[in-house]
Enzyme design. Structure first.
Site, mmCIF file in Angstrom:
data_model
loop_
_atom_site.group_PDB
_atom_site.id
_atom_site.type_symbol
_atom_site.label_atom_id
_atom_site.label_comp_id
_atom_site.label_asym_id
_atom_site.label_seq_id
_atom_site.Cartn_x
_atom_site.Cartn_y
_atom_site.Cartn_z
ATOM 1 N N ARG A 58 33.902 -98.147 68.379
ATOM 2 C CA ARG A 58 34.638 -99.079 69.235
ATOM 3 C C ARG A 58 36.067 -98.629 69.498
ATOM 4 O O ARG A 58 36.687 -99.060 70.472
ATOM 5 C CB ARG A 58 34.568 -100.484 68.640
ATOM 6 C CG ARG A 58 33.213 -101.121 68.868
ATOM 7 C CD ARG A 58 33.098 -102.445 68.182
ATOM 8 N NE ARG A 58 32.546 -102.348 66.846
ATOM 9 C CZ ARG A 58 32.743 -103.242 65.891
ATOM 10 N NH1 ARG A 58 33.513 -104.283 66.108
ATOM 11 N NH2 ARG A 58 32.182 -103.087 64.709
ATOM 12 N N GLU A 95 34.851 -104.085 55.812
ATOM 13 C CA GLU A 95 34.599 -105.501 55.522
ATOM 14 C C GLU A 95 33.129 -105.667 55.100
ATOM 15 O O GLU A 95 32.792 -106.498 54.287
ATOM 16 C CB GLU A 95 34.912 -106.348 56.767
ATOM 17 C CG GLU A 95 35.042 -107.824 56.452
ATOM 18 C CD GLU A 95 35.192 -108.709 57.688
ATOM 19 O OE1 GLU A 95 35.180 -108.191 58.811
ATOM 20 O OE2 GLU A 95 35.305 -109.925 57.499
HETATM 21 O O1 LIG Z 1 39.735 -102.866 59.229
HETATM 22 P P1 LIG Z 1 38.355 -102.521 58.746
HETATM 23 O O2 LIG Z 1 37.906 -103.397 57.616
HETATM 24 O O3 LIG Z 1 38.191 -101.091 58.436
HETATM 25 O O4 LIG Z 1 37.342 -102.898 59.910
HETATM 26 C C1 LIG Z 1 37.556 -102.573 61.250
HETATM 27 C C2 LIG Z 1 36.627 -101.525 61.718
HETATM 28 O O5 LIG Z 1 35.258 -101.972 61.633
HETATM 29 C C3 LIG Z 1 34.622 -101.796 62.896
HETATM 30 O O6 LIG Z 1 34.004 -100.561 63.013
HETATM 31 P P2 LIG Z 1 32.592 -100.183 62.363
HETATM 32 O O7 LIG Z 1 32.832 -99.314 61.168
HETATM 33 O O8 LIG Z 1 31.777 -101.424 62.181
HETATM 34 O O9 LIG Z 1 31.959 -99.197 63.407
HETATM 35 P P3 LIG Z 1 31.599 -99.225 64.965
HETATM 36 O O10 LIG Z 1 32.901 -99.162 65.718
HETATM 37 O O11 LIG Z 1 30.816 -97.982 65.108
HETATM 38 O O12 LIG Z 1 30.830 -100.486 65.260
HETATM 39 C C4 LIG Z 1 35.750 -101.901 63.897
HETATM 40 O O13 LIG Z 1 35.439 -101.288 65.132
HETATM 41 C C5 LIG Z 1 36.882 -101.204 63.182
HETATM 42 O O14 LIG Z 1 36.851 -99.787 63.364
HETATM 43 N N1 LIG Z 2 34.671 -109.471 61.575
HETATM 44 C C1 LIG Z 2 34.472 -108.377 62.316
HETATM 45 N N2 LIG Z 2 34.085 -108.478 63.603
HETATM 46 C C2 LIG Z 2 33.896 -107.367 64.354
HETATM 47 N N3 LIG Z 2 34.083 -106.132 63.894
HETATM 48 C C3 LIG Z 2 34.463 -105.988 62.615
HETATM 49 N N4 LIG Z 2 34.748 -104.890 61.881
HETATM 50 C C4 LIG Z 2 35.091 -105.291 60.646
HETATM 51 N N5 LIG Z 2 35.069 -106.626 60.545
HETATM 52 C C5 LIG Z 2 34.681 -107.086 61.780
#
Ligand SMILES: O=P(O)(O)OC[C@H]1O[C@H](OP(=O)(O)OP(=O)(O)O)[C@H](O)[C@@H]1O
Ligand SMILES: Nc1ncnc2[nH]cnc12
Length: 172
Positions: A58, A95
């Protein structure tokens, strides 16, 4: 314009207790997506940015259009095993779960000013790992920019001395 109106909240995804902030509804609306990127562009205007780095996946949908709008390069920070050239890597907690991020060794020239962009700041694990990787390559992290910040998880605490810009705030 309240970008929150265009973000969908899904309770208990991907696991019970997580309130998932779904940006696909914002991305789906070309005008609002553009307004969000334009607003981030306005908010980072005073930072002297040479490059934007964004973590998979993302971080790409925020970082790449922002880089295009600013006329600077974009560096993908990818999950382990995806980049074809020599990499540096670092593990981190999320998370919901654990992961490992990687960057190409030659992605940043020492001294370049780097903004790190992502969709969302939660615990700060992803972004602080991204900061560490960028710094290992000699980059100067001039700030971080997000569409969404989850305040209660206090990701900012993992980014001491680093500017944090976010458009939309939720408590958790
Ligand atoms: O602050 P944090 O606790 O690290 O969480 C935030 C991260 O989690 C999500 O990515 P995810 O790893 O789910 O991957 P994605 O973007 O591939 O969905 C989001 O896009 C952030 O990069
Ligand atoms: N609560 C949340 N919603 C969407 N993306 C996330 N990545 C980590 N925590 C998230």
């Amino acid at each position: 314009m309240d970008f929150k109106d265009y973000i969908r909240v899904i309770p208990d995804f991907p696991q019970p207790g997580i309130s998932f902030k779904d940006i696909t509804t914002l991305l789906n609306d070309g005008e609002k997506y553009r307004l969000a990127i334009d607003e981030l562009k306005r908010r980072v205007a005073d930072l002297k940015i040479d490059l934007i780095a964004g973590p998979e996946a993302r971080g790409f949908v925020v970082g790449a259009p922002l880089a295009y709008a600013l006329g600077v390069g974009f560096v993908p920070i990818r999950k382990s095993g995806k980049l074809p050239y020599e990499t540096i890597e670092a593990g981190y907690d999320l998370e919901y779960g654990k992961d490992k991020l990687a960057m190409h060794k030659d992605a940043i020239k020492p001294g370049q000013n780097v903004l790190i962009a992502d969709d969302l700041l939660a615990t700060g694990g992803t972004i602080s790992t991204s900061v560490n990787l960028v710094r290992q390559l000699g980059g100067n992290v001039v700030g971080t920019a997000f569409l969404i910040e989850l305040g209660e998880l206090n990701g900012r605490a993992k980014l001491p001395g680093i500017e944090v810009i976010s458009l939309v705030h939720y408590d958790f």
